[in-house]
Design a protein around this motif. Structure first.
Motif, PDB file in Angstrom:
ATOM      1  N   ALA A 304      47.822  35.620  20.765  1.00  0.00           N
ATOM      2  CA  ALA A 304      46.829  36.434  21.599  1.00  0.00           C
ATOM      3  C   ALA A 304      47.478  37.517  22.338  1.00  0.00           C
ATOM      4  N   VAL A 305      48.757  37.654  22.797  1.00  0.00           N
ATOM      5  CA  VAL A 305      49.275  38.855  23.180  1.00  0.00           C
ATOM      6  C   VAL A 305      49.539  40.022  22.257  1.00  0.00           C
ATOM      7  N   GLU A 306      49.825  39.605  20.945  1.00  0.00           N
ATOM      8  CA  GLU A 306      49.829  40.499  19.871  1.00  0.00           C
ATOM      9  C   GLU A 306      48.618  41.297  19.716  1.00  0.00           C
ATOM     10  N   TRP A 307      47.477  40.059  19.517  1.00  0.00           N
ATOM     11  CA  TRP A 307      46.193  40.636  19.333  1.00  0.00           C
ATOM     12  C   TRP A 307      45.650  41.697  20.426  1.00  0.00           C
ATOM     13  N   ILE A 308      45.897  41.421  21.660  1.00  0.00           N
ATOM     14  CA  ILE A 308      45.433  42.342  22.727  1.00  0.00           C
ATOM     15  C   ILE A 308      46.174  43.656  22.502  1.00  0.00           C
ATOM     16  N   ARG A 309      47.338  43.677  22.517  1.00  0.00           N
ATOM     17  CA  ARG A 309      48.294  44.949  22.562  1.00  0.00           C
ATOM     18  C   ARG A 309      47.879  45.757  21.198  1.00  0.00           C
ATOM     19  N   ARG A 310      47.303  45.333  19.935  1.00  0.00           N
ATOM     20  CA  ARG A 310      46.971  46.162  19.032  1.00  0.00           C
ATOM     21  C   ARG A 310      45.528  46.701  19.402  1.00  0.00           C
ATOM     22  N   LEU A 311      44.762  45.897  20.145  1.00  0.00           N
ATOM     23  CA  LEU A 311      43.248  46.240  20.441  1.00  0.00           C
ATOM     24  C   LEU A 311      43.399  47.372  21.525  1.00  0.00           C
ATOM     25  N   LEU A 312      44.284  47.391  22.247  1.00  0.00           N
ATOM     26  CA  LEU A 312      44.258  48.237  23.489  1.00  0.00           C
ATOM     27  C   LEU A 312      44.751  49.701  23.218  1.00  0.00           C
ATOM     28  N   ALA A 313      45.056  49.851  21.924  1.00  0.00           N
ATOM     29  CA  ALA A 313      45.711  51.374  21.746  1.00  0.00           C
ATOM     30  C   ALA A 313      45.628  51.522  20.328  1.00  0.00           C
ATOM     31  N   ASP A 314      45.629  52.880  19.843  1.00  0.00           N
ATOM     32  CA  ASP A 314      45.580  52.948  18.356  1.00  0.00           C
ATOM     33  C   ASP A 314      46.929  52.541  17.700  1.00  0.00           C
ATOM     34  N   ALA A 318      53.867  49.337  23.332  1.00  0.00           N
ATOM     35  CA  ALA A 318      55.117  48.760  23.420  1.00  0.00           C
ATOM     36  C   ALA A 318      55.454  47.785  24.520  1.00  0.00           C
ATOM     37  N   TYR A 319      56.191  46.970  24.214  1.00  0.00           N
ATOM     38  CA  TYR A 319      56.497  45.937  25.300  1.00  0.00           C
ATOM     39  C   TYR A 319      56.953  46.593  26.822  1.00  0.00           C
ATOM     40  N   GLU A 320      57.520  47.937  26.606  1.00  0.00           N
ATOM     41  CA  GLU A 320      57.836  48.540  28.051  1.00  0.00           C
ATOM     42  C   GLU A 320      56.382  49.027  28.527  1.00  0.00           C
ATOM     43  N   GLN A 321      55.460  49.240  27.675  1.00  0.00           N
ATOM     44  CA  GLN A 321      54.035  49.728  28.146  1.00  0.00           C
ATOM     45  C   GLN A 321      53.589  48.487  29.021  1.00  0.00           C
ATOM     46  N   ILE A 322      53.536  47.286  28.277  1.00  0.00           N
ATOM     47  CA  ILE A 322      52.912  46.010  28.952  1.00  0.00           C
ATOM     48  C   ILE A 322      53.676  45.702  30.140  1.00  0.00           C
ATOM     49  N   GLN A 323      55.072  45.802  30.169  1.00  0.00           N
ATOM     50  CA  GLN A 323      55.736  45.601  31.389  1.00  0.00           C
ATOM     51  C   GLN A 323      55.214  46.456  32.710  1.00  0.00           C
ATOM     52  N   GLU A 369      43.267  44.848  32.790  1.00  0.00           N
ATOM     53  CA  GLU A 369      42.588  43.514  33.381  1.00  0.00           C
ATOM     54  C   GLU A 369      42.415  42.608  32.124  1.00  0.00           C
ATOM     55  N   LEU A 370      42.075  43.150  31.022  1.00  0.00           N
ATOM     56  CA  LEU A 370      41.981  42.559  29.794  1.00  0.00           C
ATOM     57  C   LEU A 370      43.568  41.792  29.563  1.00  0.00           C
ATOM     58  N   LEU A 371      44.360  42.698  29.479  1.00  0.00           N
ATOM     59  CA  LEU A 371      46.007  42.237  29.354  1.00  0.00           C
ATOM     60  C   LEU A 371      46.247  41.143  30.178  1.00  0.00           C
ATOM     61  N   ARG A 372      45.946  41.200  31.547  1.00  0.00           N
ATOM     62  CA  ARG A 372      46.263  40.380  32.578  1.00  0.00           C
ATOM     63  C   ARG A 372      45.446  39.037  32.383  1.00  0.00           C
ATOM     64  N   ALA A 373      44.297  39.149  31.885  1.00  0.00           N
ATOM     65  CA  ALA A 373      43.512  37.974  31.365  1.00  0.00           C
ATOM     66  C   ALA A 373      43.927  37.032  30.238  1.00  0.00           C
ATOM     67  N   VAL A 374      44.663  37.982  29.416  1.00  0.00           N
ATOM     68  CA  VAL A 374      45.136  37.252  28.238  1.00  0.00           C
ATOM     69  C   VAL A 374      46.435  36.502  28.564  1.00  0.00           C
ATOM     70  N   LEU A 375      47.146  37.021  29.455  1.00  0.00           N
ATOM     71  CA  LEU A 375      48.354  36.464  29.855  1.00  0.00           C
ATOM     72  C   LEU A 375      47.970  35.024  30.945  1.00  0.00           C
ATOM     73  N   GLU A 376      46.988  35.162  31.535  1.00  0.00           N
ATOM     74  CA  GLU A 376      46.596  34.314  32.609  1.00  0.00           C
ATOM     75  C   GLU A 376      45.876  33.119  31.785  1.00  0.00           C
ATOM     76  N   GLY A 377      45.153  33.243  30.860  1.00  0.00           N
ATOM     77  CA  GLY A 377      44.706  32.384  30.061  1.00  0.00           C
ATOM     78  C   GLY A 377      45.390  31.403  29.431  1.00  0.00           C
ATOM     79  N   THR A 378      46.413  32.114  28.620  1.00  0.00           N
ATOM     80  CA  THR A 378      47.628  31.270  27.945  1.00  0.00           C
ATOM     81  C   THR A 378      48.093  30.483  28.736  1.00  0.00           C
ATOM     82  N   ALA A 379      48.571  30.921  30.036  1.00  0.00           N
ATOM     83  CA  ALA A 379      49.083  30.093  30.962  1.00  0.00           C
ATOM     84  C   ALA A 379      48.491  29.026  31.530  1.00  0.00           C
ATOM     85  N   TYR A 380      47.100  29.109  31.488  1.00  0.00           N
ATOM     86  CA  TYR A 380      46.130  27.864  32.157  1.00  0.00           C
ATOM     87  C   TYR A 380      46.107  27.035  30.889  1.00  0.00           C
TER      88      TYR A 380
END
Length: 496
Positions: A304-314, A318-323, A369-380
């Motif tokens: 799900a993290v890989e999916w959202i990181r592809r959707l949020l940019a052309d 990068a993981y540095e951007q996510i961090q 907010e979308l990225l945060r939701a994905v991380l939080e949802g998988t943690a739930y």
């Protein structure tokens, strides 16, 4: 002492050389390739698999001739297998991958032999086409001659056989066949005969890590090994990894944070009943002597993290951007909630038809907010599995040991610790599955006196701990119980 681990996985085959404190000296890998049979199913080529393993062993021994290998432990994907002639050693059947669906009709045949609960209590499993018994029935229907004087071997068992000439299973892999009786800790001979199979088709089951023998002298010379190199079946891949990270006592949990998130919990062995059945988890014998395990997972966690990181940019973020985007998210629940069912829901409520969803979006919300939701949802979702297992295993879960690509995101780890109110430990371990196989062999061969000694040796290099925050846990708990759990149930009800 130098240990070697062999990991025969769905994506790659790997061989690694380790010191006995778990430090990886060197590793090599080859892709695991399937081949179209031309008859509507896919196979692995056993000879190609063996040649890959032999080449990788030689590659490591050539580069490290000063490091004699004392023992080799082998781990593999759980349900893949093949038939080998006991007298000649010739392969007598296709090597069927665990994900090959040709055996689906035969799983339905097995399903008619008892209620779902009865089958679960017998095997610790929820019946699937993946399991070895269904594959054997498919082979029996296809050509009964394949079964003559044959032994059914796991992928681990096949490579161990090529190295030593000994046929065997370990309990953690035997329990994935649907022919092993969890209640008696042995092959279920009347059950096997009921399907027209000779129970002798299943080799002896020896404790995980037991030395099956030493490498054939002539083969040892070709591979750059000594004739005294001990060989063992380490066991089920995820369960071997649990040994490597130190999840060895009841209440300990191993978390593999990859594309899918797999949880393996260590538990005292106990009869399985309705409560365990309803968790949606599978159960089996651990590679740690005297213990059992439960296993469950989320098929779309890192995915799900890989999916959202592809959707949020052309181009994928990068993981540095996510961090950077997640640097300030450890302040309690976000405004948007995500349900990570991109591939259906897994334990504790398996439903392949359940679909993912964002809830609570408004136009002011953006990428962060979308990225945060994905991380939080998988943690739930991780918490849902943890709670379900904790209720039935009778052991409080207050320590989870995590490895995998997802451990690069410190904010995600802290979020998981806060939501679960559990300490999350990240050991400095490379290739936990392969290391666990090597350690199981070293334990079975007497180098370590106990699983506790293994943990002490491997954690001597330190462990990074993420401790839960009580205030944030209270906030997350309110959101989890008040919003996540009921909405997840609603989503499942829409797709029954």
């Amino acid at each position: 002492m130098w240990m070697m681990g062999i990991d025969l996985g769905t994506t790659n085959r790997k061989v690694g050389l380790y010191e006995d404190n778990g430090r990886l000296v060197a590793k090599t890998s080859r892709p695991t390739l399937t081949e179209d049979s031309g008859e509507g199913y896919v196979i692995y080529q056993p000879e190609a698999m063996w040649n890959d393993v032999a080449e990788m062993i030689r590659e490591l021994t050539d580069a490290h001739a000063d490091k004699p290998v004392s023992c080799i432990g082998i781990t593999s994907m759980a349900e893949s297998g093949l038939l080998v002639n006991r007298s000649t050693g010739e392969v007598q059947s296709p090597l069927l991958p665990w994900f090959e669906t040709c055996s689906a009709p035969h799983a339905e045949r097995i399903r008619k032999e008892g209620t779902p609960l009865e089958l679960f209590q017998r095997t610790g499993l929820h019946l699937s086409f993946k399991h070895g018994l269904a594959k054997l029935l498919w082979l029996q229907d296809r050509d009964p001659a394949m079964l003559r004087d044959a032994g059914w071997l796991s992928v681990s068992g096949y490579i161990a056989y090529r190295l030593t000439g000994a046929m065997a299973f370990d309990p953690s892999l035997a329990t994935r066949t649907f022919a092993y009786d969890m209640r008696q800790n042995g092959w279920d001979e009347p059950w096997i005969r009921g399907f027209g199979l000779d129970p002798a088709i299943f080799p002896d089951v020896l404790p995980s890590g037991t030395t099956l023998g030493t490498v054939h002298p002539e083969l040892a010379a070709r591979l750059g090994l000594s004739g005294g190199t001990k060989v063992a079946i380490g066991g089920h891949d995820h369960v071997c990894a649990a040994l490597a990270v130190g999840a060895i006592e009841p209440g300990d949990v191993y978390v593999s944070m990859g594309t899918a998130e797999t949880l393996v919990g260590t538990m005292a062995m106990q009869p399985l009943g309705q409560a365990e059945f309803e968790t949606g988890l599978s159960y089996g014998y651990h590679v740690v002597p005297g213990c059992g395990f439960w296993m469950g997972g989320n098929a779309s966690s890192g995915g799900a993290v890989e999916w959202i990181r592809r959707l949020l940019a052309d181009e994928a973020l990068a993981y540095e951007q996510i961090q950077e985007m997640t640097a300030g998210i450890n302040d309690g629940p976000g405004e948007v909630m995500f349900f990570p069912y991109l591939s259906g829901s897994g334990a504790p409520h398996p439903n392949s038809k359940t679909r993912a969803a964002f809830v609570g979006l408004e136009k002011s919300h953006g990428k962060a907010e979308l990225l945060r939701a994905v991380l939080e949802g998988t943690a739930y979702q991780l918490e849902m599995i943890r709670q379900s297992a904790e209720r039935t295993s009778a052991h409080p879960i207050r320590r989870m040991n995590a490895v995998g690509g997802g451990t690069q995101l410190a904010a995600w780890l802290q979020m998981k610790a806060d939501i679960a109110n559990s300490t999350l430990l990240v050991p400095p371990i490379e290739e936990a599955t392969m290391l666990g196989a090597a350690c199981a062999a070293a334990l079975g061969g007497g180098h370590f006196g106990s699983a506790a000694e293994v943990r002490q040796a491997l954690q001597s290099r330190g462990v990074k701990a993420y401790e839960p925050d009580a205030e944030r846990h209270g906030q997350y708990r309110q959101a989890y119980e008040g919003l996540y759990v009921p909405m997840a149930a609603h989503l499942r009800s829409l797709n029954r």
